[in-house]
Design an enzyme around this catalytic site. Structure first.
Site, PDB file in Angstrom:
ATOM      1  CB  CYS A   1     -21.100  56.438  55.054  1.00 26.87           C
ATOM      2  SG  CYS A   1     -21.491  56.404  53.299  1.00 26.87           S
TER       3      CYS A   1
ATOM      4  CG  ASN B   1     -18.281  59.928  56.546  1.00 28.60           C
ATOM      5  OD1 ASN B   1     -18.965  60.938  56.480  1.00 28.60           O
ATOM      6  ND2 ASN B   1     -18.345  58.971  55.642  1.00 28.60           N
TER       7      ASN B   1
ATOM      8  CD  GLU C   1     -20.861  63.184  46.315  1.00 27.36           C
ATOM      9  OE1 GLU C   1     -20.330  63.454  45.230  1.00 27.36           O
ATOM     10  OE2 GLU C   1     -21.479  64.038  46.979  1.00 27.36           O
TER      11      GLU C   1
ATOM     12  CB  THR D   1     -15.508  56.327  50.976  1.00 26.66           C
ATOM     13  OG1 THR D   1     -16.552  57.279  50.770  1.00 26.66           O
ATOM     14  CG2 THR D   1     -14.728  56.674  52.234  1.00 26.66           C
TER      15      THR D   1
ATOM     16  CE  LYS E   1     -17.303  60.177  52.501  1.00 31.58           C
ATOM     17  NZ  LYS E   1     -18.559  60.894  52.509  1.00 31.58           N
TER      18      LYS E   1
ATOM     19  CE1 TYR F   1     -31.746  67.695  67.640  1.00 33.94           C
ATOM     20  CE2 TYR F   1     -30.294  67.587  65.740  1.00 33.94           C
ATOM     21  CZ  TYR F   1     -31.252  68.248  66.478  1.00 33.94           C
ATOM     22  OH  TYR F   1     -31.729  69.464  66.050  1.00 33.94           O
TER      23      TYR F   1
ATOM     24  CD  GLU G   1     -27.636  56.132  51.635  1.00 33.19           C
ATOM     25  OE1 GLU G   1     -28.596  55.604  52.210  1.00 33.19           O
ATOM     26  OE2 GLU G   1     -26.583  55.523  51.369  1.00 33.19           O
TER      27      GLU G   1
HETATM   28  N1  LIG Z   1     -24.171  55.911  50.124  1.00 29.58           N
HETATM   29  C1  LIG Z   1     -23.709  57.059  50.553  1.00 29.58           C
HETATM   30  O1  LIG Z   1     -24.399  57.847  51.202  1.00 29.58           O
HETATM   31  C2  LIG Z   1     -22.285  57.454  50.252  1.00 29.58           C
HETATM   32  C3  LIG Z   1     -21.905  58.790  50.455  1.00 29.58           C
HETATM   33  C4  LIG Z   1     -20.602  59.164  50.155  1.00 29.58           C
HETATM   34  C5  LIG Z   1     -19.699  58.199  49.708  1.00 29.58           C
HETATM   35  N2  LIG Z   1     -20.097  56.905  49.548  1.00 29.58           N
HETATM   36  C6  LIG Z   1     -19.104  55.949  49.041  1.00 29.58           C
HETATM   37  O2  LIG Z   1     -19.328  55.775  47.648  1.00 29.58           O
HETATM   38  C7  LIG Z   1     -19.060  54.421  47.271  1.00 29.58           C
HETATM   39  C8  LIG Z   1     -20.282  53.807  46.622  1.00 29.58           C
HETATM   40  O3  LIG Z   1     -21.317  53.752  47.588  1.00 29.58           O
HETATM   41  P1  LIG Z   1     -22.818  53.395  47.198  1.00 29.58           P
HETATM   42  O4  LIG Z   1     -23.620  53.526  48.446  1.00 29.58           O
HETATM   43  O5  LIG Z   1     -23.192  54.166  45.979  1.00 29.58           O
HETATM   44  O6  LIG Z   1     -22.637  51.842  46.803  1.00 29.58           O
HETATM   45  P2  LIG Z   1     -23.711  50.803  46.261  1.00 29.58           P
HETATM   46  O7  LIG Z   1     -23.350  49.505  46.835  1.00 29.58           O
HETATM   47  O8  LIG Z   1     -25.076  51.375  46.425  1.00 29.58           O
HETATM   48  O9  LIG Z   1     -23.419  50.768  44.677  1.00 29.58           O
HETATM   49  C9  LIG Z   1     -22.270  50.251  44.081  1.00 29.58           C
HETATM   50  C10 LIG Z   1     -22.595  49.827  42.639  1.00 29.58           C
HETATM   51  O10 LIG Z   1     -21.389  49.493  41.963  1.00 29.58           O
HETATM   52  C11 LIG Z   1     -21.673  48.405  41.090  1.00 29.58           C
HETATM   53  N3  LIG Z   1     -20.418  47.763  40.676  1.00 29.58           N
HETATM   54  C12 LIG Z   1     -19.610  46.923  41.366  1.00 29.58           C
HETATM   55  N4  LIG Z   1     -18.562  46.559  40.635  1.00 29.58           N
HETATM   56  C13 LIG Z   1     -18.669  47.187  39.444  1.00 29.58           C
HETATM   57  C14 LIG Z   1     -17.886  47.224  38.272  1.00 29.58           C
HETATM   58  N5  LIG Z   1     -16.735  46.531  38.156  1.00 29.58           N
HETATM   59  N6  LIG Z   1     -18.300  47.980  37.221  1.00 29.58           N
HETATM   60  C15 LIG Z   1     -19.452  48.687  37.303  1.00 29.58           C
HETATM   61  N7  LIG Z   1     -20.236  48.700  38.399  1.00 29.58           N
HETATM   62  C16 LIG Z   1     -19.842  47.952  39.455  1.00 29.58           C
HETATM   63  C17 LIG Z   1     -22.614  47.537  41.892  1.00 29.58           C
HETATM   64  O11 LIG Z   1     -23.329  46.624  41.079  1.00 29.58           O
HETATM   65  C18 LIG Z   1     -23.512  48.599  42.549  1.00 29.58           C
HETATM   66  O12 LIG Z   1     -24.621  48.896  41.732  1.00 29.58           O
HETATM   67  C19 LIG Z   1     -18.605  53.720  48.544  1.00 29.58           C
HETATM   68  O13 LIG Z   1     -17.201  53.780  48.612  1.00 29.58           O
HETATM   69  C20 LIG Z   1     -19.207  54.556  49.635  1.00 29.58           C
HETATM   70  O14 LIG Z   1     -18.481  54.488  50.839  1.00 29.58           O
HETATM   71  C21 LIG Z   1     -21.378  56.522  49.794  1.00 29.58           C
END
Ligand SMILES: NC(=O)c1ccc[n+]([C@@H]2O[C@H](COP(=O)([O-])OP(=O)(O)OC[C@H]3O[C@@H](n4cnc5c(N)ncnc54)[C@H](O)[C@@H]3O)[C@@H](O)[C@H]2O)c1
Length: 445
Positions: free
Chosen positions: A266, A214, A154, A121, A210, A257, A158
């Protein structure tokens, strides 16, 4: 198709697994060697229903691999997904250092056409910054290799991430290049069988979509929480009001709710980041500021109710807490309401006895061993000898508890329901005082 995913967090892992599930050849790259080792030895770093089994079957089929070798990642996939974190910067705007680091890595190793897909995001304008970063690195290497940058935000939730990815209600693709749009359409075709859910648009609109989604969802929650406080003040029942307004199809029943505030990785950061983006452009997004302020206040509501009930005398009291994750079906505790409550209770000198179906390990990781926190083996054990029970996360297994068993274990027969999931009249009939959100307290007759 050959796909590379940078980042194996919630989004990267789910994207990688689901793309492998439909037959693609996926290589997931992360800079965290522990995570990659865990995944390569059959472990899963997060709790997400169904994920474990799907990782296993796709690894066994040879369609899903994990590595820290970024160069191999760039060589592997035509599609280079960027799914790394975008945490809030000190001022609340999105920190793009991880996204841009991946862009540099791709540019350094790229020897043929690649499509960089922004799945993280990211604020409007990030695709342009990613493209500029790639061009700068290429210029410094005296090289020009063709590439495109696509915005593909995305929307997974979760706790239902696999289902959301496999059966999405929309696939947003932002690109100014029709050919790239068609390649993304082909990649997503297996998720698009019953009807076309792919919406092609310009890059900036995709990026904003996106945040808009949210921000809208967070607004619904804060609106209901604002109303719940008004309902309490005027002597109304917010649950009756909820059903009353939900019956209007323009409003609908979904996502209205009342509760003890939203958390997670997020909503809080995305509302803040959108507000900061607007502010940076000279626009004061007052509605978004209010959404955030109302949520901040709402996360303190449960503590205020508990403190008031005990006449400000919380030192030495023990409060049982049911639910630690920010929502059910996840172990994610980022910005969870439970944390605000526990920290306020500790500050006031109270003890916490907590239980969550999956977030116990995460709680231990965050807070470590502390004398004022006991992690109980099950929900009823948490209540044992406590002065009150607070329900913070709406896990299904908490919805229909044995009130008799709760009452007999509590030192003071009182329940604070931060999600309005319990049957208050039943609690009351069992001799419990029932205090919830947006309604008058129920005391035993
Ligand atoms: N969690 C959700 O429900 C959700 C839903 C939609 C969008 N998003 C968005 O998606 C993005 C990721 O969220 P997330 O919850 O998966 O994050 P997260 O923190 O769970 O995972 C991020 C991963 O990226 C890795 N990383 C960092 N730098 C890197 C690099 N240079 N090369 C390879 N890997 C690297 C980290 O080690 C970590 O494992 C964010 O922008 C978030 O806002 C999250």
């Amino acid at each position: 198709m050959d796909v590379t995913i940078f980042g194996t967090g919630y989004v990267g892992l789910v994207t990688g697994v689901c793309l492998a599930e439909v037959g693609n050849n996926v290589l997931c790259i992360d800079i965290d060697p522990n995570k990659i080792d865990l995944l390569n030895s059959g472990g899963v770093p997060i709790y997400e229903p169904g994920l474990d089994e799907m990782i296993q079957s796709n690894r066994e089929a040879g369609r899903l691999r994990f590595s820290t070798d970024a160069k191999a990642g760039v060589e592997h996939g035509l599609f280079q997904f960027i799914a790394v974190g975008t945490p809030p910067d000190e001022d609340g705007s999105a920190d793009l250092q991880y996204v841009l680091a991946v862009a540099r890595t791709i540019a350094e190793h790229m020897t043929e056409y690649r499509i960089l897909v922004d799945k993280s995001t990211v604020p409007v304008g990030t695709a342009d910054r990613v493209a500029d970063t790639v061009r700068e690195v290429q210029a410094s290497r005296g090289q020009t290799v063709e590439f495109d940058v696509v915005s593909n935000p995305e929307f997974l939730k979760e706790g239902a991430a696999i289902e959301d990815f496999m059966r999405p209600d929309r696939i947003i693709v932002g690109t100014d290049n029709p050919r790239t749009g068609e390649l993304l359409r082909a990649l997503y075709a297996p998720f698009n069988r019953s009807h076309d859910r792919l919406m092609l648009m310009d890059v900036r609109s995709a990026e904003l979509t996106k945040y808009a989604a949210n921000a809208m969802l967070a607004t619904k929650i804060s609106f209901m929480n604002e109303l719940s406080n008004i309902a309490e003040a005027v002597g109304a029942d917010i649950e009756k009001v909820r059903v009353g307004i939900g019956s209007d199809p323009r409003i609908g029943y979904q996502f209205i709710y009342p509760g003890c505030g939203y958390g997670g990785s997020c909503f809080p950061k995305d509302v803040r980041a959108l507000e900061r983006t607007a502010r940076g452009l000279g626009y004061a997004a007052e509605l978004l500021q209010a959404v955030e302020a109302v949520n901040f206040r709402q996360k303190e509501v449960l503590f205020s109710k508990i403190r008031d009930y005990f006449g400000n005398e919380l030192a030495g009291k023990t409060i049982a807490i049911w639910g630690l994750s920010f929502k059910p079906n996840t172990d994610d505790m980022r910005e969870a309401s439970s944390r605000v409550l526990m920290e306020a209770l500790w500050e006031a000198g109270a003890q916490v006895r907590a239980y969550d179906p999956v977030a116990m390990e995460e709680t231990r990781r965050i807070y470590g061993e502390r004398a004022d926190l006991t992690l109980a083996g099950d929900a009823l054990a948490a209540v044992d000898g406590a002065d009150a029970l607070a329900v913070v996360t709406e896990w299904s297994q908490f919805r229909s508890p044995n009130f008799e068993a709760i009452r007999s274990r509590l030192r003071t027969p009182v329940i604070f329901d931060g999600r309005n999931i319990l049957d208050g009249s039943l609690a009351r009939a069992t001799g419990l005082t029932y205090i919830s959100i947006g309604r008058a307290p129920l005391t035993p007759a």
